[in-house]
Design a protein around this motif. Structure first.
Motif, short mmCIF file in Angstrom:
data_model
loop_
_atom_site.label_atom_id
_atom_site.label_comp_id
_atom_site.label_asym_id
_atom_site.label_seq_id
_atom_site.Cartn_x
_atom_site.Cartn_y
_atom_site.Cartn_z
N GLU A 181 0.89 -1.11 0.02
CA GLU A 181 -0.04 -0.12 -0.06
C GLU A 181 0.79 1.14 0.02
N LEU A 182 0.43 2.34 -0.80
CA LEU A 182 1.07 3.52 -0.79
C LEU A 182 0.49 4.18 0.75
N VAL A 183 1.83 4.74 1.35
CA VAL A 183 1.65 5.35 2.55
C VAL A 183 2.19 6.95 2.35
N GLN A 184 1.35 7.74 2.36
CA GLN A 184 1.85 9.36 2.37
C GLN A 184 1.94 9.99 3.66
N HIS A 185 3.20 10.17 3.98
CA HIS A 185 3.85 10.73 5.11
C HIS A 185 3.60 12.27 5.14
N GLY A 186 3.20 12.93 6.19
CA GLY A 186 2.82 14.29 6.25
C GLY A 186 4.04 15.14 6.51
N PRO A 187 3.93 16.37 6.57
CA PRO A 187 5.05 17.47 6.81
C PRO A 187 5.63 17.27 8.17
N GLU A 188 4.86 16.79 9.03
CA GLU A 188 5.21 16.34 10.37
C GLU A 188 6.16 15.36 10.48
N ASP A 189 6.13 14.53 9.60
CA ASP A 189 6.89 13.33 9.83
C ASP A 189 8.40 13.57 9.32
N TYR A 190 9.25 12.86 9.79
CA TYR A 190 10.64 13.00 9.57
C TYR A 190 11.43 11.76 9.24
N SER A 191 11.74 11.68 8.06
CA SER A 191 12.13 10.29 7.26
C SER A 191 13.15 9.34 8.30
N THR A 192 14.00 9.91 8.97
CA THR A 192 15.28 9.32 9.62
C THR A 192 14.21 8.60 10.87
N ASP A 193 13.34 9.47 11.59
CA ASP A 193 12.58 8.77 12.55
C ASP A 193 11.52 7.88 12.44
N VAL A 194 11.00 7.89 10.96
CA VAL A 194 9.94 6.97 10.76
C VAL A 194 10.88 5.61 10.47
N VAL A 195 12.02 5.93 9.56
CA VAL A 195 12.72 4.54 9.29
C VAL A 195 13.30 3.77 10.68
N ALA A 196 13.57 4.80 11.69
CA ALA A 196 14.32 4.12 13.01
C ALA A 196 13.02 3.62 13.52
N GLN A 197 12.00 4.03 13.55
CA GLN A 197 10.93 3.51 14.45
C GLN A 197 10.41 2.11 13.70
N GLN A 198 10.29 2.12 12.45
CA GLN A 198 9.91 0.86 11.72
C GLN A 198 10.98 -0.15 11.76
N SER A 199 12.25 0.09 11.92
CA SER A 199 13.19 -0.64 12.11
C SER A 199 13.14 -1.43 13.43
N ALA A 200 13.04 -0.43 14.51
CA ALA A 200 12.61 -0.99 15.91
C ALA A 200 11.42 -1.84 16.00
N ASP A 201 10.42 -1.59 15.29
CA ASP A 201 9.24 -2.31 15.35
C ASP A 201 9.36 -3.64 14.77
N MET A 202 10.10 -3.51 13.55
CA MET A 202 10.51 -5.17 12.66
C MET A 202 11.47 -5.89 13.70
N VAL A 203 12.37 -5.38 14.44
CA VAL A 203 13.21 -6.23 15.10
C VAL A 203 12.54 -6.79 16.35
N THR A 204 11.60 -6.00 16.90
CA THR A 204 10.67 -6.27 17.99
C THR A 204 9.83 -7.56 17.60
N THR A 205 9.20 -7.60 16.38
CA THR A 205 8.24 -8.23 15.94
C THR A 205 8.92 -9.57 15.49
N PHE A 206 10.10 -9.58 14.85
CA PHE A 206 10.97 -10.74 14.34
C PHE A 206 11.47 -11.48 15.72
N SER A 207 11.78 -10.73 16.84
CA SER A 207 12.32 -11.21 17.94
C SER A 207 11.25 -12.21 18.86
N SER A 208 10.11 -12.15 18.24
CA SER A 208 9.17 -12.84 19.17
C SER A 208 9.01 -14.13 18.57
N THR A 209 9.45 -14.75 17.42
CA THR A 209 9.64 -16.15 17.27
C THR A 209 11.11 -16.60 17.17
N SER A 210 11.35 -17.82 16.95
CA SER A 210 12.54 -18.41 17.01
C SER A 210 13.41 -18.39 15.87
#
Length: 498
Positions: A181-210
């Motif tokens: 899906e295409l996601v349009q980020h707004g002017p309040e979003d800062y790409s570095t912060d978005v990528v960092a948060q998505q990365s943290a979320d990914m490792v958290t989700t992936f870490s939940s299984t073996s």
């Protein structure tokens, strides 16, 4: 709070995996031995998780302004001081990360067609596919290959897929293709912060299984931007996050003290350098100040990823690598930018931490962007689906072993009509020398980085260096056509200048 919004499902999630199933060296004195295997043959963890974090256009010297990253990855791991980006341009460098191949083999010579961009990349045999076949879950977020958009669908090999599309250097109001899906980020979003948060979320989700996982966090910072300026190449000073708008105002651009800054005599250099006007030091200081401010958010992002791994209990089972796609010049040789064969453009950081890796150590062996894919493959016990031009760095990471002189193929593509000759320049870099053959017009440039570390003097016509030039030219002839083991051949024994 994020102001992103989804603008519609444009394509189904596609996870189709394609079932696609030595240069000898001569010398005036001595003979090169057979090249080593591309694997290091060492054990680092038991199929550890792998997180690759990449900056964009960050120089090795700019690591000074990433204190958290130095502490969490360098002090807690190790640092390679001689990490090279052999193809110092955004898209070709990322293609090397995904394949472990030089551009003549992976097809991506420039950022755009006819001989570059995503159009010339084959994703069905790339690194994430090898990792999925080896049982890894995979995730990507951030800057991908130029020319990729949502009509190309989700790339093979990725379980989580969040590339930026459209203008890749926008720090605000950017668009992501988020798992179909295409996601349009707004002017309040800062790409570095978005990528960092998505990365943290990914490792958290992936870490939940073996199952082990691989995450590539591909940041835009500190690349220039078109936001708020009229530069056609998106090279304007990058915007900082609001919280960093006024920090680091006293950071001084190191380039201003370099003898290469606004080089006085460029008569022996390529015409592009000879025609370049003197660079405005004030403008370069302004650019640099904004870059280190942009890096402040990246530094926080790295810390956030490490914290997410620690909170999930998987930090000790994870190898983390931090590097950049290429370096940058701030007026050295009267040039601003990259894609040239000078040390400022090709020297990038490489930091690593993980199980069985030493802490607080530094390495001087020559390693390169093309080495990342074989390193990751060896960590994951994955089988590459293509011939690899680079070699794993794990052997040197685990133990500080002596390295034979390594000749790296340096190159930059062009948009020429003939693919066989569509190169702007090609060269070879050894521990001491850089030999470059420029095209349009043809010029040979040879620099001795021991006696001339700033690459001010072209000694290609100096009689003392003629034997060295001939040997390096023959080695470059072979590298230009190399594939697989031939790209890993040792440099012939070189005589001393006389």
């Amino acid at each position: 709070m994020s102001s992103s919004r989804r603008v519609g499902i444009l394509a189904p999630i596609v996870l189709v995996v394609g079932l696609l199933v030595s240069c000898s060296t001569g010398a005036d004195k001595g003979a090169a031995s057979s090249p080593p295997a591309s694997t290091a043959g060492v054990s680092v963890g038991d199929r550890p998780n792998i997180v690759l974090i990449t900056a964009d256009d960050q120089t090795a010297r700019e690591m000074q302004w990433l204190p958290r990253t130095r502490r969490l990855l360098g002090k807690a791991g190790l640092r390679f001081d001689n990490m090279i980006a052999p193809h110092p341009n955004c898209c070709p460098a990322r293609a090397q990360i995904l394949t472990g191949q030089y551009a003549q083999n992976n097809g991506v010579r420039t950022n755009s067609p006819p001989w570059g961009g995503h159009e010339n990349f084959e994703p069905r045999t790339a690194l994430p596919v090898w990792l999925q076949e080896a049982g890894y879950r995979t995730g990507f977020t951030g800057k991908y290959l130029h020319g990729y958009d949502e009509t190309d669908s989700i790339e093979p090999g990725w379980d989580q897929w969040k590339p930026i599309v459209g203008v890749l250097s926008d720090y605000h109001s950017f668009v992501q293709y988020d798992n179909g899906e295409l996601v349009q980020h707004g002017p309040e979003d800062y790409s570095t912060d978005v990528v960092a948060q998505q990365s943290a979320d990914m490792v958290t989700t992936f870490s939940s299984t073996s199952e082990p996982f691989f995450v590539w966090s591909s940041f835009v910072a500190p690349h220039g931007t078109c936001e708020g300026n009229d530069t056609i190449d998106c090279s304007g000073p990058p915007p900082a996050a609001d919280r960093h708008a006024d920090v680091l105002g006293d950071a001084k651009l190191p380039s201003l003290k370099s003898p290469a800054f606004n080089e006085a005599d460029v008569s022996e250099k390529h015409k592009d350098v000879r025609r370049s006007p003197l660079v405005d030091p004030v403008a370069q200081q302004t650019l640099f100040t904004q870059r280190v401010r942009a890096l402040a958010a990246l530094d926080e992002g790295v810390a956030g990823i490490v914290a997410a791994l620690e909170a999930a209990g998987t930090l000790d089972e994870t190898v983390i690598l931090f590097t950049s796609d290429n370096g940058y010049l701030f007026g050295e040789h009267r040039l601003v930018g990259k894609n040239v064969p000078y040390e400022e453009a090709i020297r990038v950081p490489l930091l690593m931490r993980g199980p069985d890796l030493p802490a607080g150590e530094r390495r001087r062996q020559t390693v390169a962007i093309v080495d990342l894919a074989p390193t990751i493959a060896e960590l994951a016990d994955a089988d590459p689906m293509i011939d690899i031009d680079g070699r794993s760095v794990l052997g040197h990471a685990v133990e500080d072993k002596r390295q034979r002189d390594r000749g790296l193929l340096l190159q930059a593509g062009s948009r020429g009509k003939d693919k066989a000759t569509a190169w702007r320049w090609r060269g070879v870099r050894t521990n001491r020398y850089t030999l470059v053959r420029w095209q349009g017009p043809r010029l040979v440039e040879l620099t001795d980085r021991v006696t001339d570390p700033h690459q001010l003097d072209n000694v290609a016509t100096d009689p003392r260096y003629q034997r060295i030039r001939r040997i390096l030219a023959r080695h470059l002839d072979k590298l230009e056509k190399c594939a697989g083991p031939g790209c890993r051949a040792h440099v012939p024994v070189l005589p001393k200048p006389r």
